[in-house]
Design a protein around this motif. Sequence first.
Motif, PDB file in Angstrom:
ATOM      1  N   VAL A  17       2.138   3.042   1.112  1.00 30.39           N
ATOM      2  CA  VAL A  17       1.238   1.941   0.767  1.00 30.39           C
ATOM      3  C   VAL A  17       1.852   0.598   1.151  1.00 30.39           C
ATOM      4  O   VAL A  17       1.172  -0.271   1.668  1.00 30.39           O
ATOM      5  N   PHE A  18       3.149   0.446   0.897  1.00 26.26           N
ATOM      6  CA  PHE A  18       3.853  -0.807   1.150  1.00 26.26           C
ATOM      7  C   PHE A  18       4.836  -0.630   2.300  1.00 26.26           C
ATOM      8  O   PHE A  18       5.210   0.493   2.642  1.00 26.26           O
ATOM      9  N   VAL A  19       5.293  -1.741   2.854  1.00 25.32           N
ATOM     10  CA  VAL A  19       6.295  -1.700   3.918  1.00 25.32           C
ATOM     11  C   VAL A  19       7.541  -0.955   3.437  1.00 25.32           C
ATOM     12  O   VAL A  19       8.114  -0.153   4.162  1.00 25.32           O
ATOM     13  N   SER A  20       7.940  -1.173   2.188  1.00 27.24           N
ATOM     14  CA  SER A  20       9.122  -0.485   1.647  1.00 27.24           C
ATOM     15  C   SER A  20       8.936   1.035   1.669  1.00 27.24           C
ATOM     16  O   SER A  20       9.897   1.773   1.911  1.00 27.24           O
ATOM     17  N   ASP A  21       7.718   1.529   1.442  1.00 29.97           N
ATOM     18  CA  ASP A  21       7.434   2.968   1.511  1.00 29.97           C
ATOM     19  C   ASP A  21       7.642   3.482   2.934  1.00 29.97           C
ATOM     20  O   ASP A  21       8.170   4.576   3.143  1.00 29.97           O
ATOM     21  N   SER A  44      13.090  -9.636   3.521  1.00 29.44           N
ATOM     22  CA  SER A  44      13.359  -8.350   2.870  1.00 29.44           C
ATOM     23  C   SER A  44      12.701  -8.259   1.497  1.00 29.44           C
ATOM     24  O   SER A  44      12.315  -7.174   1.064  1.00 29.44           O
ATOM     25  N   THR A  45      12.534  -9.377   0.809  1.00 30.59           N
ATOM     26  CA  THR A  45      11.868  -9.337  -0.497  1.00 30.59           C
ATOM     27  C   THR A  45      10.371  -9.057  -0.370  1.00 30.59           C
ATOM     28  O   THR A  45       9.755  -8.565  -1.324  1.00 30.59           O
ATOM     29  N   GLU A  46       9.799  -9.324   0.780  1.00 33.99           N
ATOM     30  CA  GLU A  46       8.367  -9.070   0.990  1.00 33.99           C
ATOM     31  C   GLU A  46       8.070  -7.604   1.302  1.00 33.99           C
ATOM     32  O   GLU A  46       6.913  -7.191   1.248  1.00 33.99           O
ATOM     33  N   HIS A  47       9.085  -6.815   1.604  1.00 30.74           N
ATOM     34  CA  HIS A  47       8.866  -5.407   1.946  1.00 30.74           C
ATOM     35  C   HIS A  47       8.188  -4.652   0.808  1.00 30.74           C
ATOM     36  O   HIS A  47       7.353  -3.784   1.052  1.00 30.74           O
ATOM     37  N   GLN A  48       8.536  -4.961  -0.436  1.00 31.66           N
ATOM     38  CA  GLN A  48       7.978  -4.245  -1.579  1.00 31.66           C
ATOM     39  C   GLN A  48       6.592  -4.729  -1.963  1.00 31.66           C
ATOM     40  O   GLN A  48       5.866  -4.018  -2.652  1.00 31.66           O
ATOM     41  N   SER A  49       6.214  -5.907  -1.532  1.00 33.03           N
ATOM     42  CA  SER A  49       4.913  -6.456  -1.940  1.00 33.03           C
ATOM     43  C   SER A  49       3.877  -6.490  -0.824  1.00 33.03           C
ATOM     44  O   SER A  49       2.713  -6.797  -1.082  1.00 33.03           O
TER      45      SER A  49
END
Length: 67
Positions: A17-21, A44-49
């Motif tokens: 769903v997210f970039v971090s996924d 890098s903080t935007e990866h989860q959101s």
Amino acid sequence: MGVQLNGEFINLPEHIVFVSDLLKHYQIQDKVVVVEVNGEILTSTEHQSTRLSDKDRIEIVHFVGGG
């Protein structure tokens, strides 16, 4: 959902769903990477959101050390 990843069209599994996924899926979440989604470079903080959507254009660059 179908996205363009580093120039290649792929279908992502539903759990991404997210970039971090996406980074976890490709096992590069612990590497130094630069991620661009639809022409915008993410911190890098935007990866989860940052949610991914159908037809997104994603570029991922990771660095490899060497001599």
